[in-house]
Each structure stands twice: as structure tokens, then as C-alpha cells.
Design an enzyme around this catalytic site. Structure first.
Site, PDB file in Angstrom:
ATOM      1  N   CYS A  10      45.231  37.455  39.692  1.00  0.00           N
ATOM      2  CA  CYS A  10      45.623  36.197  40.320  1.00  0.00           C
ATOM      3  C   CYS A  10      44.925  34.962  39.729  1.00  0.00           C
ATOM      4  O   CYS A  10      45.307  34.474  38.682  1.00  0.00           O
ATOM      5  CB  CYS A  10      45.406  36.299  41.824  1.00  0.00           C
ATOM      6  SG  CYS A  10      46.338  35.068  42.784  1.00  0.00           S
ATOM      7  N   LYS A  17      37.955  41.198  40.292  1.00  0.00           N
ATOM      8  CA  LYS A  17      38.379  39.810  40.073  1.00  0.00           C
ATOM      9  C   LYS A  17      37.176  38.951  39.678  1.00  0.00           C
ATOM     10  O   LYS A  17      36.183  38.867  40.407  1.00  0.00           O
ATOM     11  CB  LYS A  17      39.030  39.278  41.355  1.00  0.00           C
ATOM     12  CG  LYS A  17      39.729  37.936  41.220  1.00  0.00           C
ATOM     13  CD  LYS A  17      40.421  37.637  42.540  1.00  0.00           C
ATOM     14  CE  LYS A  17      41.379  36.469  42.456  1.00  0.00           C
ATOM     15  NZ  LYS A  17      42.120  36.304  43.723  1.00  0.00           N
ATOM     16  N   GLU A  42      48.713  42.314  43.860  1.00  0.00           N
ATOM     17  CA  GLU A  42      47.380  42.074  44.417  1.00  0.00           C
ATOM     18  C   GLU A  42      47.388  42.423  45.896  1.00  0.00           C
ATOM     19  O   GLU A  42      48.349  42.149  46.607  1.00  0.00           O
ATOM     20  CB  GLU A  42      46.994  40.600  44.234  1.00  0.00           C
ATOM     21  CG  GLU A  42      45.614  40.255  44.785  1.00  0.00           C
ATOM     22  CD  GLU A  42      45.223  38.790  44.599  1.00  0.00           C
ATOM     23  OE1 GLU A  42      44.018  38.499  44.549  1.00  0.00           O
ATOM     24  OE2 GLU A  42      46.130  37.939  44.508  1.00  0.00           O
TER      25      GLU A  42
END
Length: 269
Positions: free
Chosen positions: A145, A104, A35
């Protein structure tokens, strides 16, 4: 792989190029970057380092994928699109073509008193698309994440045939030791899939200190490879025969009570 990320974008891109080429030279067919691999991680950096897609970083990723004939999961970068910023993972095929762009979905907004407060939503907007891509080996689901904390996303990916889930991520020194490996093992054993993560290397001098420890977990929930805290390339074999054996031995996919409960994507309903 685990990559040391600095404030110099050109250095980050060069380092990524070298390490991906190294991994491909060792026979890797799917390579995953961390990331925010081209930028320091922090709400104060996202706007400064943001790019359009295609742009400098993703054009390089396309070239790297093509020259090494690999599937390249491009970690994530801050993306700018129509005045909004996103935390975005671009995936490229062996021909260099863009396969998917995962923004995301779940923004990292947490507040652990006395330890860490972080609010991605101060600068970033969330994505709204589930992202999967096909390879000759297996179907792959992508999250970034904080997406890994949401079991429903992994369940939907598995339900749609994904046998490998990849999560570029940058957990910190509070959530990392507590939950990083636990969540990977949970997603893997719940869905009987392989789970792979790629973290930035730990930099104690950074404003946000990443936990590190890029990892691969098998469908039995075992950690089969794990990096340390520093920059490193780690490797793992995705054994689909083993995955099939685990599912045969503990056949939860056929034992689910779909008459009592279900998890589905809104776009499918």
C-alpha cells in the site's frame, strides 16, 4: 484479485481459499491477495486479529499455494511478534514453503483535513527489510500500500532485477480516485516494469472504505486490467519480451547518469 473482507476471519479465509483456487483453475501462476485480507482495516482491529507467523491464516495460505502449485502473495495480515504488531505480507511458493515475509516499511500516517486522518503508527511498527522473491518467470518485488508512494523502493527493486512489482493495498475514497492508478502507472513507467495491485472490495458500511480497483499496469504505463469496486478476480499476462522491447526502445536503464546521482539501499552501501 479483489476480496470482500468482513469482521468474521473464518469467512475471509474461506473466501480467499475459494477465489485463489478459482484463479489457479484459470491458469494463474502468481496470485495476489489484498492488504488486510483476513481482517477489517483499522487501528482498532489490528491487535484483535493479529497472528503469529506461522499461524492460522498463513498456514492456510501455505496449503492453498501447495494444493494449487502457485506462487501466492498473501496480501497482508496483522502480525504479532514479540509484543509488536506489523502489517505483513507472506509469500509462498508452489511447494507451500514461505519464501519471504514483507513487513510494511512505510506506515500509513496521513491527515487530509475534512476528509481522512489515519495513523497506522498508533498501533503498528514498521518493517526494515526490502523483500524480493524469484520465480521461474521473473524476479518479483513486494511492497504494501503506502510503500507504493516511495519511488526509491521501486527503483531499488528494478535495479536488483525485479520485472514485476506487487503491492497489496487498500487506498481509500479520498486517495484512491486521486492517486491509486497514477502511482501504479508512475512506478511502472519510471522503472519499465509491470506493477500489480490487489485491494479489498469496497464496503460502504465499513469504518474504513477501500477504493477497490485492483489493477495491473505494463512497462509502457498502460492499464492492462482493472477490477471494479466489488469482489472480483482479474487476470493479466506478464510479457517479458514486451518489457525487453520497451527497454530497448527507450533505454533509460543504460542512460542514467550514475556519475551524478544514484539510489541505493542502505544495506548495500
Amino acid at each position: 484479485m479483489k476480496l470482500h473482507v468482513s469482521k468474521v476471519k473464518a469467512d475471509n479465509l474461506s473466501r480467499a481459499h475459494n477465489l485463489v483456487t478459482e484463479a489457479a483453475g484459470q491458469g494463474a501462476k502468481i496470485v495476489v491477495l489484498p492488504e488486510c485480507f483476513n481482517s477489517p482495516y483499522g487501528t482498532g482491529f489490528f491487535a484483535e486479529y493479529a497472528e503469529k507467523i506461522p499461524g492460522e491464516s498463513t498456514l492456510l495460505l501455505s496449503e492453498i499455494a501447495k494444493e494449487n502449485k502457485i506462487f501466492l502473495v498473501g496480501g497482508s495480515i496483522p502480525e504479532e511478534d514479540r509484543g509488536k504488531l506489523y502489517n505483513t505480507c507472506s509469500v509462498f511458493g508452489p511447494d507451500g514453503n514461505l519464501l519471504i515475509k514483507h513487513r510494511k516499511i512505510h506506515l500509513f500516517d496521513i491527515d487530509v483535513p475534512g476528509k481522512i486522518r489515519f495513523q497506522e503508527s498508533e498501533t503498528l511498527s514498521p518493517g526494515s527489510v526490502l523483500s524480493m522473491f524469484d520465480t521461474p518467470f521473473c524476479k518479483v518485488g513486494v511492497g504494501i500500500c503506502y510503500d507504493m508512494r516511495f519511488a526509491e523502493l521501486a527503483q531499488i527493486y528494478a535495479k536488483k532485477g525485479c520485472q514485476l512489482l506487487v503491492y497489496p493495498g487498500a487506498f481509500n475514497m479520498t486517495t484512491g480516485p486521486a492517486h491509486w492508478e497514477l502511482l501504479q502507472r508512475g512506478r511502472a513507467v519510471d522503472n519499465q516494469v509491470y506493477v500489480a495491485t490487489a485491494s479489498p472490495a469496497r464496503d460502504e458500511a465499513a469504518s474504513y472504505v477501500a477504493w477497490g480497483h485492483s489493477t495491473v499496469v505494463n512497462p509502457w504505463g498502460e492499464v492492462i486490467t482493472k477490477a471494479g469496486a466489488q469482489e472480483e478476480v482479474v487476470y493479466a499476462d506478464i510479457d517479458l519480451q514486451y518489457l525487453a522491447a520497451v527497454r530497448q526502445q527507450i533505454p533509460i536503464t543504460t542512460q542514467r547518469r550514475n556519475d551524478l546521482y544514484t539510489v541505493s539501499a542502505v544495506m548495500d552501501s
